[in-house]
Design a protein around this motif. Sequence first.
Motif, PDB file in Angstrom:
ATOM      1  N   ASP A 266     -88.518 -22.502   1.556  1.00 19.95           N
ATOM      2  CA  ASP A 266     -89.110 -21.443   0.756  1.00 19.95           C
ATOM      3  C   ASP A 266     -90.042 -20.621   1.660  1.00 19.95           C
ATOM      4  N   SER A 267     -90.733 -19.674   1.105  1.00 20.55           N
ATOM      5  CA  SER A 267     -91.630 -18.843   1.902  1.00 20.55           C
ATOM      6  C   SER A 267     -92.757 -19.651   2.534  1.00 20.55           C
ATOM      7  N   THR A 268     -93.283 -20.601   1.790  1.00 19.20           N
ATOM      8  CA  THR A 268     -94.402 -21.394   2.294  1.00 19.20           C
ATOM      9  C   THR A 268     -94.183 -22.898   2.112  1.00 19.20           C
ATOM     10  N   TYR A 269     -93.021 -23.295   1.642  1.00 26.99           N
ATOM     11  CA  TYR A 269     -92.697 -24.706   1.454  1.00 26.99           C
ATOM     12  C   TYR A 269     -91.378 -25.040   2.127  1.00 26.99           C
ATOM     13  N   VAL A 270     -91.258 -26.284   2.569  1.00 28.99           N
ATOM     14  CA  VAL A 270     -89.960 -26.851   2.933  1.00 28.99           C
ATOM     15  C   VAL A 270     -89.814 -28.148   2.151  1.00 28.99           C
ATOM     16  N   ARG A 271     -88.728 -28.228   1.393  1.00 22.66           N
ATOM     17  CA  ARG A 271     -88.430 -29.453   0.641  1.00 22.66           C
ATOM     18  C   ARG A 271     -87.267 -30.163   1.309  1.00 22.66           C
ATOM     19  N   ILE A 272     -87.400 -31.472   1.484  1.00 21.94           N
ATOM     20  CA  ILE A 272     -86.404 -32.252   2.220  1.00 21.94           C
ATOM     21  C   ILE A 272     -85.962 -33.436   1.368  1.00 21.94           C
ATOM     22  N   TRP A 273     -84.645 -33.589   1.254  1.00 21.73           N
ATOM     23  CA  TRP A 273     -84.048 -34.719   0.543  1.00 21.73           C
ATOM     24  C   TRP A 273     -83.327 -35.593   1.567  1.00 21.73           C
ATOM     25  N   ILE A 274     -83.640 -36.862   1.578  1.00 27.83           N
ATOM     26  CA  ILE A 274     -83.129 -37.771   2.602  1.00 27.83           C
ATOM     27  C   ILE A 274     -82.086 -38.703   1.995  1.00 27.83           C
ATOM     28  N   TYR A 275     -80.901 -38.716   2.583  1.00 29.59           N
ATOM     29  CA  TYR A 275     -79.802 -39.560   2.106  1.00 29.59           C
ATOM     30  C   TYR A 275     -79.506 -40.708   3.066  1.00 29.59           C
ATOM     31  N   ASN A 276     -80.083 -40.685   4.236  1.00 29.97           N
ATOM     32  CA  ASN A 276     -79.959 -41.757   5.208  1.00 29.97           C
ATOM     33  C   ASN A 276     -81.359 -42.175   5.622  1.00 29.97           C
TER      34      ASN A 276
ATOM     35  N   VAL B 145     -99.614 -18.722   7.047  1.00 31.28           N
ATOM     36  CA  VAL B 145     -98.349 -18.929   7.749  1.00 31.28           C
ATOM     37  C   VAL B 145     -97.208 -18.737   6.755  1.00 31.28           C
ATOM     38  N   MET B 146     -96.163 -18.030   7.175  1.00 27.74           N
ATOM     39  CA  MET B 146     -94.993 -17.829   6.329  1.00 27.74           C
ATOM     40  C   MET B 146     -93.740 -18.188   7.114  1.00 27.74           C
ATOM     41  N   PHE B 147     -92.834 -18.939   6.476  1.00 30.60           N
ATOM     42  CA  PHE B 147     -91.585 -19.299   7.117  1.00 30.60           C
ATOM     43  C   PHE B 147     -90.622 -18.104   7.084  1.00 30.60           C
ATOM     44  N   VAL B 148     -90.239 -17.644   8.268  1.00 31.44           N
ATOM     45  CA  VAL B 148     -89.365 -16.475   8.404  1.00 31.44           C
ATOM     46  C   VAL B 148     -88.337 -16.752   9.506  1.00 31.44           C
TER      47      VAL B 148
ATOM     48  N   ASP C 105    -103.504 -12.622   3.317  1.00 32.17           N
ATOM     49  CA  ASP C 105    -102.712 -11.946   4.329  1.00 32.17           C
ATOM     50  C   ASP C 105    -102.049 -12.960   5.267  1.00 32.17           C
ATOM     51  N   VAL C 106    -100.835 -12.653   5.672  1.00 33.45           N
ATOM     52  CA  VAL C 106    -100.073 -13.507   6.582  1.00 33.45           C
ATOM     53  C   VAL C 106    -100.427 -13.144   8.023  1.00 33.45           C
ATOM     54  N   HIS C 107    -100.741 -14.154   8.825  1.00 33.12           N
ATOM     55  CA  HIS C 107    -101.049 -13.903  10.236  1.00 33.12           C
ATOM     56  C   HIS C 107     -99.973 -14.454  11.173  1.00 33.12           C
ATOM     57  N   THR C 108     -99.064 -15.307  10.636  1.00 35.41           N
ATOM     58  CA  THR C 108     -98.043 -15.922  11.491  1.00 35.41           C
ATOM     59  C   THR C 108     -96.721 -16.031  10.751  1.00 35.41           C
ATOM     60  N   ASN C 109     -95.660 -15.480  11.333  1.00 33.53           N
ATOM     61  CA  ASN C 109     -94.296 -15.732  10.864  1.00 33.53           C
ATOM     62  C   ASN C 109     -93.729 -16.882  11.684  1.00 33.53           C
ATOM     63  N   GLN C 110     -93.340 -17.952  11.002  1.00 35.65           N
ATOM     64  CA  GLN C 110     -92.942 -19.185  11.685  1.00 35.65           C
ATOM     65  C   GLN C 110     -91.493 -19.543  11.377  1.00 35.65           C
ATOM     66  N   PHE C 111     -90.686 -19.731  12.404  1.00 36.23           N
ATOM     67  CA  PHE C 111     -89.336 -20.246  12.222  1.00 36.23           C
ATOM     68  C   PHE C 111     -89.409 -21.754  12.047  1.00 36.23           C
ATOM     69  N   PHE C 112     -88.730 -22.272  11.003  1.00 34.12           N
ATOM     70  CA  PHE C 112     -88.724 -23.718  10.769  1.00 34.12           C
ATOM     71  C   PHE C 112     -87.514 -24.311  11.485  1.00 34.12           C
ATOM     72  N   GLU C 113     -87.769 -25.059  12.556  1.00 32.88           N
ATOM     73  CA  GLU C 113     -86.756 -25.413  13.532  1.00 32.88           C
ATOM     74  C   GLU C 113     -86.199 -26.822  13.374  1.00 32.88           C
ATOM     75  N   ILE C 114     -86.104 -27.339  12.152  1.00 31.05           N
ATOM     76  CA  ILE C 114     -85.710 -28.730  11.962  1.00 31.05           C
ATOM     77  C   ILE C 114     -84.290 -29.010  12.473  1.00 31.05           C
TER      78      ILE C 114
END
Length: 373
Positions: free
Chosen positions: A257-267, A313-316, A231-240
Amino acid sequence: MTKNKNTLLVFIDGLNFDIGISKLKFLNSKNSTSITPGIGFSNNIYPEILCGKTPDEMGYFNEWSPLFTEQKPKSIFLRLLDIFRPSLYINAGIRKLILKIFFKIDYANIPFKYAHFFKPQGSHQFRDLPNDSLLNKFNFEIHDAVETGLKRRIRDFHILDSLKGNLMEHQNYFISLLDLDHTSHVFGTNSNEVEEHLKNIESKLSNTFDEFLALNPDNEIYLFSDHGMVDVHTNQFFEIEEYLGGMNDQQYLYFVDSTYVRIWIYNNDIKDNIVKFLKSRNYGSIVDEEHRSEFGLSNKEFGDIIFRANEGVMFVPNFYGGRGNKAMHGYNSNLKSQQAIFSNITNSISSVKMPKRSKEVFTFLNSRLNDEV
């Protein structure tokens, strides 16, 4: 072992080990084992179970990835539609009713200003698995709930009802039941809706098992799932973007994604700042290199950095959808809540080593189907 036996494989999406043991009468701790799922979501775990291939071997991770080639931004008309993004219902209506149905355009919930950076990948249909999957190799007749075209929560029952009285001798069968996952997402793992769905599944599957074994008592039946659920207890905004500004292919790209953030760095000059930002978040953590290697996720095209939410925690909103779920998966695979199930319905396990991870399910079933164990 009898050579003319056939096999029935039953897949139940989102069935946690503990829930399966407690709710489905034909399962018990003697013929079942908990499975540590592969990392990510179902479109990666499916090929791991039935092809024995990790994300590194499949060449993709999760449902979208960068194009890695220069692309022109989408039309100004589409980008202007981002003004409706703060409204859950207007945004969903534009994307699902107007663009998807009438124009056959599907960008999930990716902001239109960023849609040109990403492409979809990895099918959720078992029929689309590579030719070396167990289903193709051993000529399984596939009955996949997603192919029914029916509404969710009734697809599973339609599949099982349609098989009643129609199973044939000398045929392997694969049944994919998907609605437990959906029902858990919408109503939560302890809801009445989940309880009722499991009761119906238990009754209908029991009849299917009896019918299949009546064709040949040497037939074998295996039941398995891809992951658990919590069960999800927290909806979290990803504020990058509040920290680094908007993404672009000169600095960085990110996909939520719902529970992942993937980051590609070019600098590389901003890498330390990104790591500092992520480490300061108390709702998740960076997946370290040892863990990525262990689960076959070492390819940097999957993300220079992969950040995973803490359990519950779910990213929403995210780039897949704008609405939060009552329950979710895709957390640390070693958590008890994420454990899938594998059950050997018809055979004693005393002399057979049962699988413990998604990829081991493939090894076990491949040997069993080849009459090697």
